[in-house]
Design a protein around this motif. Structure first.
Motif, PDB file in Angstrom:
ATOM      1  N   GLY A  51      39.214  39.497  44.058  1.00 44.31           N
ATOM      2  CA  GLY A  51      39.247  40.829  44.637  1.00 44.31           C
ATOM      3  C   GLY A  51      38.882  40.811  46.099  1.00 44.31           C
ATOM      4  N   ILE A  52      39.651  41.510  46.922  1.00 42.91           N
ATOM      5  CA  ILE A  52      39.331  41.738  48.334  1.00 42.91           C
ATOM      6  C   ILE A  52      39.086  43.220  48.503  1.00 42.91           C
ATOM      7  CG2 ILE A  52      40.172  41.628  50.710  1.00 42.91           C
ATOM      8  CD1 ILE A  52      41.767  39.187  49.976  1.00 42.91           C
ATOM      9  N   GLY A  53      37.880  43.574  48.913  1.00 42.91           N
ATOM     10  CA  GLY A  53      37.511  44.980  49.027  1.00 42.91           C
ATOM     11  C   GLY A  53      37.023  45.574  47.726  1.00 42.91           C
ATOM     12  N   THR A  54      36.875  44.778  46.670  1.00 43.76           N
ATOM     13  CA  THR A  54      36.404  45.269  45.380  1.00 43.76           C
ATOM     14  C   THR A  54      35.706  44.145  44.622  1.00 43.76           C
ATOM     15  OG1 THR A  54      37.087  46.164  43.243  1.00 43.76           O
ATOM     16  CG2 THR A  54      38.671  44.770  44.377  1.00 43.76           C
ATOM     17  N   THR A  55      34.657  44.495  43.876  1.00 42.81           N
ATOM     18  CA  THR A  55      33.965  43.515  43.024  1.00 42.81           C
ATOM     19  C   THR A  55      34.481  43.557  41.598  1.00 42.81           C
ATOM     20  OG1 THR A  55      32.217  45.118  42.535  1.00 42.81           O
ATOM     21  CG2 THR A  55      31.866  43.655  44.424  1.00 42.81           C
ATOM     22  N   GLY A  56      35.408  44.463  41.312  1.00 35.55           N
ATOM     23  CA  GLY A  56      35.983  44.566  39.972  1.00 35.55           C
ATOM     24  C   GLY A  56      37.487  44.481  40.003  1.00 35.55           C
ATOM     25  N   PRO A  57      38.077  43.346  40.399  1.00 33.44           N
ATOM     26  CA  PRO A  57      39.541  43.227  40.470  1.00 33.44           C
ATOM     27  C   PRO A  57      40.196  43.498  39.129  1.00 33.44           C
ATOM     28  CG  PRO A  57      38.500  41.062  40.584  1.00 33.44           C
ATOM     29  CD  PRO A  57      37.405  42.066  40.718  1.00 33.44           C
ATOM     30  N   LEU A  58      41.305  44.258  39.162  1.00 31.77           N
ATOM     31  CA  LEU A  58      41.990  44.682  37.952  1.00 31.77           C
ATOM     32  C   LEU A  58      43.025  43.682  37.465  1.00 31.77           C
ATOM     33  CD1 LEU A  58      42.561  48.422  38.951  1.00 31.77           C
ATOM     34  CD2 LEU A  58      40.742  47.492  37.506  1.00 31.77           C
ATOM     35  N   SER A  59      43.361  42.684  38.287  1.00 32.61           N
ATOM     36  CA  SER A  59      44.357  41.690  37.902  1.00 32.61           C
ATOM     37  C   SER A  59      44.045  40.393  38.626  1.00 32.61           C
ATOM     38  CB  SER A  59      45.762  42.196  38.236  1.00 32.61           C
ATOM     39  OG  SER A  59      45.854  42.534  39.608  1.00 32.61           O
ATOM     40  N   ARG A  60      44.942  39.408  38.540  1.00 33.04           N
ATOM     41  CA  ARG A  60      44.704  38.106  39.131  1.00 33.04           C
ATOM     42  C   ARG A  60      44.303  38.196  40.591  1.00 33.04           C
ATOM     43  NH1 ARG A  60      43.149  33.913  36.138  1.00 33.04           N
ATOM     44  NH2 ARG A  60      44.515  33.930  34.342  1.00 33.04           N
ATOM     45  N   PHE A  61      44.969  39.113  41.321  1.00 29.88           N
ATOM     46  CA  PHE A  61      44.679  39.293  42.737  1.00 29.88           C
ATOM     47  C   PHE A  61      44.736  40.778  43.040  1.00 29.88           C
ATOM     48  CE2 PHE A  61      46.156  39.196  47.284  1.00 29.88           C
ATOM     49  CZ  PHE A  61      44.939  38.762  47.807  1.00 29.88           C
ATOM     50  N   ASN A  62      43.653  41.336  43.585  1.00 28.06           N
ATOM     51  CA  ASN A  62      43.535  42.770  43.807  1.00 28.06           C
ATOM     52  C   ASN A  62      42.994  43.013  45.215  1.00 28.06           C
ATOM     53  OD1 ASN A  62      41.911  45.495  41.940  1.00 28.06           O
ATOM     54  ND2 ASN A  62      43.358  45.555  43.583  1.00 28.06           N
ATOM     55  N   VAL A  63      43.762  43.739  46.039  1.00 28.77           N
ATOM     56  CA  VAL A  63      43.336  44.085  47.392  1.00 28.77           C
ATOM     57  C   VAL A  63      43.163  45.595  47.454  1.00 28.77           C
ATOM     58  CG1 VAL A  63      43.897  44.014  49.850  1.00 28.77           C
ATOM     59  CG2 VAL A  63      44.606  42.133  48.352  1.00 28.77           C
ATOM     60  N   LYS A  64      41.953  46.047  47.801  1.00 27.71           N
ATOM     61  CA  LYS A  64      41.649  47.478  47.830  1.00 27.71           C
ATOM     62  C   LYS A  64      41.096  47.853  49.195  1.00 27.71           C
ATOM     63  CE  LYS A  64      39.163  51.095  45.290  1.00 27.71           C
ATOM     64  NZ  LYS A  64      38.237  51.360  44.164  1.00 27.71           N
ATOM     65  N   GLY A  65      41.696  48.900  49.780  1.00 31.38           N
ATOM     66  CA  GLY A  65      41.231  49.393  51.066  1.00 31.38           C
ATOM     67  C   GLY A  65      40.949  50.872  51.013  1.00 31.38           C
ATOM     68  N   SER A  66      40.747  51.469  52.170  1.00 30.94           N
ATOM     69  CA  SER A  66      40.431  52.901  52.214  1.00 30.94           C
ATOM     70  C   SER A  66      41.662  53.761  51.943  1.00 30.94           C
ATOM     71  CB  SER A  66      39.843  53.260  53.586  1.00 30.94           C
ATOM     72  OG  SER A  66      40.779  52.970  54.622  1.00 30.94           O
ATOM     73  N   GLN A  67      42.874  53.201  52.128  1.00 33.24           N
ATOM     74  CA  GLN A  67      44.092  53.983  51.964  1.00 33.24           C
ATOM     75  C   GLN A  67      44.985  53.511  50.816  1.00 33.24           C
ATOM     76  OE1 GLN A  67      44.651  56.752  53.841  1.00 33.24           O
ATOM     77  NE2 GLN A  67      42.635  56.342  54.704  1.00 33.24           N
ATOM     78  N   GLY A  68      44.698  52.375  50.237  1.00 25.93           N
ATOM     79  CA  GLY A  68      45.581  51.882  49.193  1.00 25.93           C
ATOM     80  C   GLY A  68      44.942  50.818  48.332  1.00 25.93           C
ATOM     81  N   ASN A  69      45.612  50.513  47.227  1.00 28.93           N
ATOM     82  CA  ASN A  69      45.119  49.549  46.247  1.00 28.93           C
ATOM     83  C   ASN A  69      46.310  48.742  45.753  1.00 28.93           C
ATOM     84  OD1 ASN A  69      43.823  48.159  44.218  1.00 28.93           O
ATOM     85  ND2 ASN A  69      42.856  49.955  43.319  1.00 28.93           N
ATOM     86  N   TRP A  70      46.293  47.419  46.015  1.00 36.63           N
ATOM     87  CA  TRP A  70      47.411  46.560  45.645  1.00 36.63           C
ATOM     88  C   TRP A  70      46.952  45.528  44.625  1.00 36.63           C
ATOM     89  CZ3 TRP A  70      52.571  46.417  47.166  1.00 36.63           C
ATOM     90  CH2 TRP A  70      52.936  47.354  48.134  1.00 36.63           C
ATOM     91  N   ARG A  71      47.841  45.229  43.663  1.00 37.86           N
ATOM     92  CA  ARG A  71      47.544  44.219  42.654  1.00 37.86           C
ATOM     93  C   ARG A  71      48.725  43.268  42.499  1.00 37.86           C
ATOM     94  NH1 ARG A  71      46.762  47.636  37.440  1.00 37.86           N
ATOM     95  NH2 ARG A  71      47.072  45.565  36.543  1.00 37.86           N
ATOM     96  N   VAL A  72      48.415  42.021  42.233  1.00 41.68           N
ATOM     97  CA  VAL A  72      49.415  41.031  41.833  1.00 41.68           C
ATOM     98  C   VAL A  72      49.007  40.531  40.465  1.00 41.68           C
ATOM     99  CG1 VAL A  72      50.500  38.812  42.345  1.00 41.68           C
ATOM    100  CG2 VAL A  72      49.869  40.354  44.214  1.00 41.68           C
ATOM    101  N   ASP A  73      49.903  40.699  39.477  1.00 40.04           N
ATOM    102  CA  ASP A  73      49.567  40.397  38.087  1.00 40.04           C
ATOM    103  C   ASP A  73      50.598  39.419  37.511  1.00 40.04           C
ATOM    104  OD1 ASP A  73      48.692  40.394  35.490  1.00 40.04           O
ATOM    105  OD2 ASP A  73      48.362  42.548  35.412  1.00 40.04           O
ATOM    106  N   THR A  74      50.116  38.314  36.971  1.00 38.25           N
ATOM    107  CA  THR A  74      51.005  37.322  36.351  1.00 38.25           C
ATOM    108  C   THR A  74      50.737  37.174  34.860  1.00 38.25           C
ATOM    109  OG1 THR A  74      49.437  35.532  36.859  1.00 38.25           O
ATOM    110  CG2 THR A  74      51.152  36.004  38.491  1.00 38.25           C
ATOM    111  N   ASP A  75      49.901  38.029  34.286  1.00 37.01           N
ATOM    112  CA  ASP A  75      49.449  37.830  32.914  1.00 37.01           C
ATOM    113  C   ASP A  75      50.067  38.788  31.903  1.00 37.01           C
ATOM    114  OD1 ASP A  75      47.772  35.816  33.774  1.00 37.01           O
ATOM    115  OD2 ASP A  75      46.112  37.189  34.175  1.00 37.01           O
TER     116      ASP A  75
END
Length: 266
Positions: A51-75
């Motif tokens: 996780g970048i910007g979060t301590t609780g990533p929702l998937s393999r790779f999770n980037v969270k900012g003040s305006q958006g939340n992106w995830r990359v999921d391979t599972d």
């Protein structure tokens, strides 16, 4: 079980690496500016999620900012990588998916656009539309659509000259339509009754123009309601490249025929 790097013991300015003491026994990278500790990156020890910007990533790779939340999921799906985007509040993800031999775009939880292994592109919607927004002075927006105005149809429509980038919400007028159930084509109308139907609010005219340089070449026109209501006329131009306004053949609304002149009233 952590390493601190800072200017002093109170860590007013600096960075901290933490291993095993938080984020589900994972790894965290934090910074402290002005006494406020912020976690910038974490790797969950129990799941391996980053996780970048979060301590609780929702998937393999999770980037969270003040305006958006992106995830990359391979599972979640076999042979597929999902890229998902939403707001920081997680109000519903919009998806971009990479499958084996396929690329898929989702919005609102539904598949909208797919490129298959052969390169074919499929746009999926109850009435799919493509908008061409223009910003130039005097230009018009255009729309290509299926099932938008014409039931079972394909249509090309023009918008206004002032909508610009807001083309999706412009007001459109259908200029060309093909009915899917009959194959009938309409120009100027949305429900053509014949194989080819033309409609105008004044006098529908079909022009037959030539670019031959010979001085004897003429432009021709076929029209109705041209010289009188209810007539049918064939006209040509007086010279090469001219406007075909000289009527050469007329069928009046009463059935009378005139050649190079109007038909008799009787």
């Amino acid at each position: 079980n952590y390493v601190e790097v800072g200017q002093n013991s109170t860590l007013v300015y600096g960075v901290k690496f933490i291993v095993g003491s938080n984020a589900a026994n994972g790894f965290m990278f934090q910074s402290n500016i002005g006494g406020t500790m912020t976690t910038h990156m974490s790797i969950r020890g129990n799941t391996g999620r980053v996780g970048i910007g979060t301590t609780g990533p929702l998937s393999r790779f999770n980037v969270k900012g003040s305006q958006g939340n992106w995830r990359v999921d391979t599972d979640d799906v076999s042979n597929e990588i999902q890229v998902l985007a939403t707001t920081p509040a997680n109000d519903g993800f919009r998806t971009y998916r990479l499958r084996t031999n396929e690329t898929i775009f989702d919005t609102g939880g539904s598949e909208r656009l797919k490129i298959d292994s052969t390169g074919n592109i499929t746009h999926v919607s109850s009435s799919p539309e493509y908008h061409f927004g223009t910003t130039g002075t005097g230009h018009r927006n255009w729309r290509i659509a299926c099932q938008e105005v014409v039931d079972q149809g394909f249509e090309i429509a023009s918008g206004t000259t002032s909508a610009g980038s807001n083309a999706a919400n412009d007001t459109y007028t259908t200029r060309f339509a093909i009915k899917g159930d009959t194959g009938n084509i309409g120009i100027g109308l949305t429900n053509p009754a014949k194989l080819l139907t033309l409609q105008s609010t004044t006098s529908p005219i079909i022009g037959l123009y030539s670019t031959y340089s010979d001085s004897n070449a003429r432009n021709w026109a076929i029209a109705t309601n041209n010289s009188a209501y209810g007539d049918f006329t064939i006209s040509n131009s007086a010279a090469n490249g001219g406007d075909p306004t000289a009527i050469k053949f007329t069928i009046g609304s009463n059935g009378n025929i005139g050649i190079a002149a109007a038909p008799d009233a009787g």
